[in-house]
Design a protein around this motif. Structure first.
Motif, PDB file in Angstrom:
ATOM      1  N   GLY A  23      46.725  34.755  47.419  1.00  0.00           N
ATOM      2  CA  GLY A  23      48.177  34.854  47.467  1.00  0.00           C
ATOM      3  C   GLY A  23      48.611  36.273  47.803  1.00  0.00           C
ATOM      4  N   MET A  67      50.118  38.521  45.603  1.00  0.00           N
ATOM      5  CA  MET A  67      50.295  39.423  44.462  1.00  0.00           C
ATOM      6  C   MET A  67      49.589  40.777  44.628  1.00  0.00           C
ATOM      7  N   GLY A 117      43.142  38.860  36.974  1.00  0.00           N
ATOM      8  CA  GLY A 117      42.650  38.647  38.342  1.00  0.00           C
ATOM      9  C   GLY A 117      42.184  37.213  38.539  1.00  0.00           C
TER      10      GLY A 117
HETATM   11  C1  GLA Z   1      43.194  37.118  43.133  1.00  0.00           C
HETATM   12  C2  GLA Z   1      44.080  36.846  44.344  1.00  0.00           C
HETATM   13  C3  GLA Z   1      45.564  36.848  43.958  1.00  0.00           C
HETATM   14  C4  GLA Z   1      45.833  35.950  42.754  1.00  0.00           C
HETATM   15  C5  GLA Z   1      44.822  36.205  41.631  1.00  0.00           C
HETATM   16  C6  GLA Z   1      44.928  35.214  40.508  1.00  0.00           C
HETATM   17  O1  GLA Z   1      43.403  38.406  42.661  1.00  0.00           O
HETATM   18  O2  GLA Z   1      43.855  37.812  45.340  1.00  0.00           O
HETATM   19  O3  GLA Z   1      46.336  36.470  45.073  1.00  0.00           O
HETATM   20  O4  GLA Z   1      45.862  34.610  43.123  1.00  0.00           O
HETATM   21  O5  GLA Z   1      43.479  36.190  42.094  1.00  0.00           O
HETATM   22  O6  GLA Z   1      46.143  35.348  39.854  1.00  0.00           O
END
Ligand code: GLA
Length: 388
Positions: A173, A175, A337
């Motif tokens: 995603g 974030m 994470g």
């Molecule tokens: C990874 C991804 C993020 C998010 C987290 C879980 O860090 O890169 O985009 O989905 O896992 O929250």
């Protein structure tokens, strides 16, 4: 300790003196405080940028080569701007900057040759977003050195997410890239991942400290399991959409989940997503009222949901969180994470930090035969030019 001076000396050693001026940058790692596996489901997350991160130095060259070198890891990789740029697994870490170079060229930005040196204090593969830090840093440095002084940071984050999705092949995603690009000192970011609207919330912890606990278990399975969770969420959404006009899984209600999802796995995945998104709102309200204990309690609930419903914790993360929760001074703990190894976080009374670390180190070692590492990092600004 690594700082700009380390980089200055190392850059001259690696590439020699003279030529164009050298510019120095810093890109933070990130920690997600609450709201895990929510970004790709269109809900709210609450991350912060860290004072741990990656430094980068860059200097233009007179030819069409971009030389990529890291003080932390081999190999040195040279990219010729006039040749095809492809993902090549022996290039390891350098595939991230290569992806950025390719994407910048594809988007019509002419690039000049340059020498680049990276060096960081962010452990990689631990859930602190070393890959997003490297992607955002490379894109920011290359755009700056090629004369683009007004980088739109939200657009930079989207650009880097695209490289991770399309060039690296992880369906992550927004974030991590958003936090690395947009972080603000001493603030966490309440981010609506659907619209990218955001609000900085002061992260003041009174007499507590945020402790990052590294399980030192690498997240080997994470990429395939991550993509698997994403697809389970997409399936759950598709089933609910047959009955209800929602556009993302975070908009589902618990009643929708109980009524329409007959598959037990999909039901539990969706339940995590909906309860976790609710927890983010409650947690931020509590933090704004100064209720640190209430915030910490929701962190612990988040871990339980990630363990039982979302199943992304694993033995080591559960062991370190369970140990932390019984250690002196701890008021809440959770993984952070993607999961499957990497780091967890705990809120701990500052006066009891030393006893806390020692109790967790001993308990975790006894339970896993592994050594934990601890970092008490500050909350930093997003990627920035330091000098030059
Ligand atoms: C990874 C991804 C993020 C998010 C987290 C879980 O860090 O890169 O985009 O989905 O896992 O929250």
């Amino acid at each position: 300790m690594i700082n700009v001076d380390t980089l200055k000396t190392a850059f001259i050693q690696a590439y020699g003196a003279g030529g164009h001026p050298v510019q120095y940058f810093f890109s933070p790692g990130r920690v997600n405080l609450i709201g895990e596996h929510i970004d790709y489901n269109g809900g709210y997350v609450f991350p912060a940028a860290l004072t741990l991160g990656i430094y980068g130095a860059i200097r233009l060259r007179e030819d069409s080569l971009i030389v990529l070198k890291s003080l932390n890891t081999a190999p040195l990789v040279t990219v010729d701007l006039n040749k095809l740029i492809e993902q090549y697994s022996p290039d390891g870490w350098a595939n991230y900057p290569k992806g950025i170079i390719k994407q910048l060229l594809d988007s019509g930005l002419p690039l000049k040759g340059c020498d680049i040196l990276f060096c960081g204090n962010l452990p990689d593969g631990t859930g602190l977003s070393s890959s997003a830090a490297l992607l955002v840093l490379t894109a920011f440095m290359l755009r700056t050195v090629n004369g683009d002084d007004h980088v739109d940071r939200a657009e930079l984050a989207r650009f880097c997410q695209k490289v991770e999705n399309q060039f690296i092949g992880v369906n992550c995603g927004i974030m991590d890239q958003f936090t690395v690009a947009m972080g603000k000192e001493n603030c966490a970011i309440l981010l609506d991942c659907e619209t990218l609207r955001y609000k900085y919330i002061p992260f003041a912890l009174d007499d507590c400290s945020l402790v990052i606990m590294n399980t030192n278990k690498k997240r080997e399975l994470s990429d395939s399991k991550y993509n698997e969770r994403r697809s389970e969420c997409e399936q759950a959404l598709a089933v609910i959409q047959r009955h209800s006009r929602i556009t993302n899984l975070c908009q589902a209600t618990l009643a929708d989940i109980e009524t329409y999802l007959t598959d037990n796995v999909l039901r539990r995945r969706a339940r995590h997503v909906v309860t976790e998104n609710n927890r983010v709102h409650t947690a931020v309200n509590l933090l704004e009222k100064g209720d640190i204990a209430g915030f910490a309690e929701l962190m612990t609930q988040s871990h339980t949901s990630l363990k039982n419903d979302y199943e992304v914790t694993g033995y080591e993360l559960d062991a370190i969180v369970d140990t932390a929760l019984t250690a002196p001074g701890c008021i809440g703990a959770r993984m952070t994470g993607a999961g499957f190894g990497g780091c967890a976080i705990a809120l701990v009374k500052t006066a009891q930090l030393a006893e806390f670390k020692s109790a967790v180190a001993t308990g975790y070692r006894a339970g896993t035969r592994r050594e934990a590492d601890f970092y008490v990092a500050g909350i930093a600004n997003g990627v920035s030019l330091l000098e030059g």
